[in-house]
Design a protein around this motif. Sequence first.
Motif, PDB file in Angstrom:
ATOM      1  N   THR A 144     -16.678  18.117  11.913  1.00  0.00           N
ATOM      2  CA  THR A 144     -16.852  16.286  11.201  1.00  0.00           C
ATOM      3  C   THR A 144     -15.458  16.275  10.783  1.00  0.00           C
ATOM      4  N   ALA A 145     -13.661  16.852  10.605  1.00  0.00           N
ATOM      5  CA  ALA A 145     -12.686  16.027  10.349  1.00  0.00           C
ATOM      6  C   ALA A 145     -12.972  15.726   9.128  1.00  0.00           C
ATOM      7  N   GLY A 146     -13.410  16.859   8.340  1.00  0.00           N
ATOM      8  CA  GLY A 146     -13.382  16.712   6.932  1.00  0.00           C
ATOM      9  C   GLY A 146     -14.781  15.974   6.610  1.00  0.00           C
ATOM     10  N   LYS A 155     -28.731   7.861   6.369  1.00  0.00           N
ATOM     11  CA  LYS A 155     -29.520   8.573   7.023  1.00  0.00           C
ATOM     12  C   LYS A 155     -29.173  10.761   6.861  1.00  0.00           C
ATOM     13  N   GLY A 156     -28.248  11.188   7.023  1.00  0.00           N
ATOM     14  CA  GLY A 156     -27.901  12.510   7.069  1.00  0.00           C
ATOM     15  C   GLY A 156     -28.196  13.148   8.603  1.00  0.00           C
ATOM     16  N   ILE A 157     -27.731  12.094   9.619  1.00  0.00           N
ATOM     17  CA  ILE A 157     -27.591  12.395  10.190  1.00  0.00           C
ATOM     18  C   ILE A 157     -26.868  13.555  11.368  1.00  0.00           C
ATOM     19  N   LEU A 158     -26.653  14.369  11.943  1.00  0.00           N
ATOM     20  CA  LEU A 158     -26.225  15.201  12.449  1.00  0.00           C
ATOM     21  C   LEU A 158     -24.920  14.414  13.591  1.00  0.00           C
ATOM     22  N   ASN A 159     -25.466  13.795  14.515  1.00  0.00           N
ATOM     23  CA  ASN A 159     -25.196  13.915  16.076  1.00  0.00           C
ATOM     24  C   ASN A 159     -25.416  11.715  15.936  1.00  0.00           C
ATOM     25  N   LEU A 182     -16.131   6.486  10.694  1.00  0.00           N
ATOM     26  CA  LEU A 182     -15.290   7.136   9.896  1.00  0.00           C
ATOM     27  C   LEU A 182     -14.988   8.607  10.345  1.00  0.00           C
ATOM     28  N   ILE A 183     -15.795   9.631  10.936  1.00  0.00           N
ATOM     29  CA  ILE A 183     -15.384  10.394  11.260  1.00  0.00           C
ATOM     30  C   ILE A 183     -15.444  10.585  12.987  1.00  0.00           C
ATOM     31  N   TYR A 184     -15.923   9.774  13.762  1.00  0.00           N
ATOM     32  CA  TYR A 184     -14.908   9.349  15.459  1.00  0.00           C
ATOM     33  C   TYR A 184     -13.418   9.174  15.197  1.00  0.00           C
ATOM     34  N   GLN A 192      -8.921  15.647  18.142  1.00  0.00           N
ATOM     35  CA  GLN A 192     -10.002  16.508  18.874  1.00  0.00           C
ATOM     36  C   GLN A 192     -11.268  15.594  18.895  1.00  0.00           C
ATOM     37  N   LEU A 193     -11.129  14.636  19.565  1.00  0.00           N
ATOM     38  CA  LEU A 193     -12.469  13.513  20.055  1.00  0.00           C
ATOM     39  C   LEU A 193     -13.509  14.523  20.949  1.00  0.00           C
ATOM     40  N   GLU A 194     -12.715  15.718  21.213  1.00  0.00           N
ATOM     41  CA  GLU A 194     -14.267  16.620  21.618  1.00  0.00           C
ATOM     42  C   GLU A 194     -15.616  16.736  21.466  1.00  0.00           C
ATOM     43  N   LYS A 195     -15.367  17.175  19.683  1.00  0.00           N
ATOM     44  CA  LYS A 195     -16.468  17.682  18.730  1.00  0.00           C
ATOM     45  C   LYS A 195     -17.028  16.360  19.201  1.00  0.00           C
ATOM     46  N   MET A 196     -16.990  14.835  19.319  1.00  0.00           N
ATOM     47  CA  MET A 196     -18.095  14.212  19.423  1.00  0.00           C
ATOM     48  C   MET A 196     -18.640  14.348  20.537  1.00  0.00           C
ATOM     49  N   ARG A 197     -18.792  14.873  21.237  1.00  0.00           N
ATOM     50  CA  ARG A 197     -19.554  15.381  22.740  1.00  0.00           C
ATOM     51  C   ARG A 197     -20.249  16.258  22.275  1.00  0.00           C
ATOM     52  N   ARG A 198     -20.396  16.997  20.990  1.00  0.00           N
ATOM     53  CA  ARG A 198     -21.379  18.490  21.061  1.00  0.00           C
ATOM     54  C   ARG A 198     -22.564  17.984  20.519  1.00  0.00           C
ATOM     55  N   TYR A 199     -23.599  17.902  20.904  1.00  0.00           N
ATOM     56  CA  TYR A 199     -24.796  17.705  20.562  1.00  0.00           C
ATOM     57  C   TYR A 199     -25.257  19.465  19.213  1.00  0.00           C
TER      58      TYR A 199
END
Length: 227
Positions: A144-146, A155-159, A182-184, A192-199
Amino acid sequence: MIVAEQKPLDEIQRMIAPYEKVLILGCGTCMTVCGAGGEREVSLLHSALRLAQARAGSNMHQFSEYTVKRQCDPEFIALLADRVREVDAILSLGCGIGVQVAAEHFPDTPVLPGVNTSFMGAVSELGVWDERCAACGDCRLAETAGICPITRCTKGILNGPCAGTKNGKCEANKDIDCAWILIYERLARLGQLEKMRRYYPPRNFRTIPRPRRLVNLVKADMGEEHG
């Protein structure tokens, strides 16, 4: 850094009510930096308690004060033995860890918490600390880019982001930046935007055992470590 805030004076007065001689104990590290329980705050609380007692026409309590370098370190707590023998209770302005270390070291002396430990945070500006770590034991900052979604997303959501974010702000509190925006943005900057596509599956907090212990001893015998 651990961040805390001092308890209200009336709550502290209720806690110390049964005890005549009270040692107000400060901490020279985190509590000093966040202004909740360093040497200055110990002195101010000492004065406030004496003033309140004088206004009440009471002479019930005798206060003393001292600040150790770190309340969470038994090595420094052990230095208090002579002082603790002279009091009926310790009013600790250390974090919850410091209170427990003192309580373990002095099992026959009540140790009372003078602050409410809030979180682990970072300074954003003078006198302002923002929560940055929940010590969850399952760090995913590499994905999550630090930027921690557990502490920085309301909400503490992971996705994320959720559907409620607007103009980069959280729908629950428009003064807070949306953590997932901020993470995006940071992932984009890092390529490293491919990490946004992970579940990321829901966290199973039951897998995190408590109490936890971290053992990280430096071996004196280097020969053993290096064969």
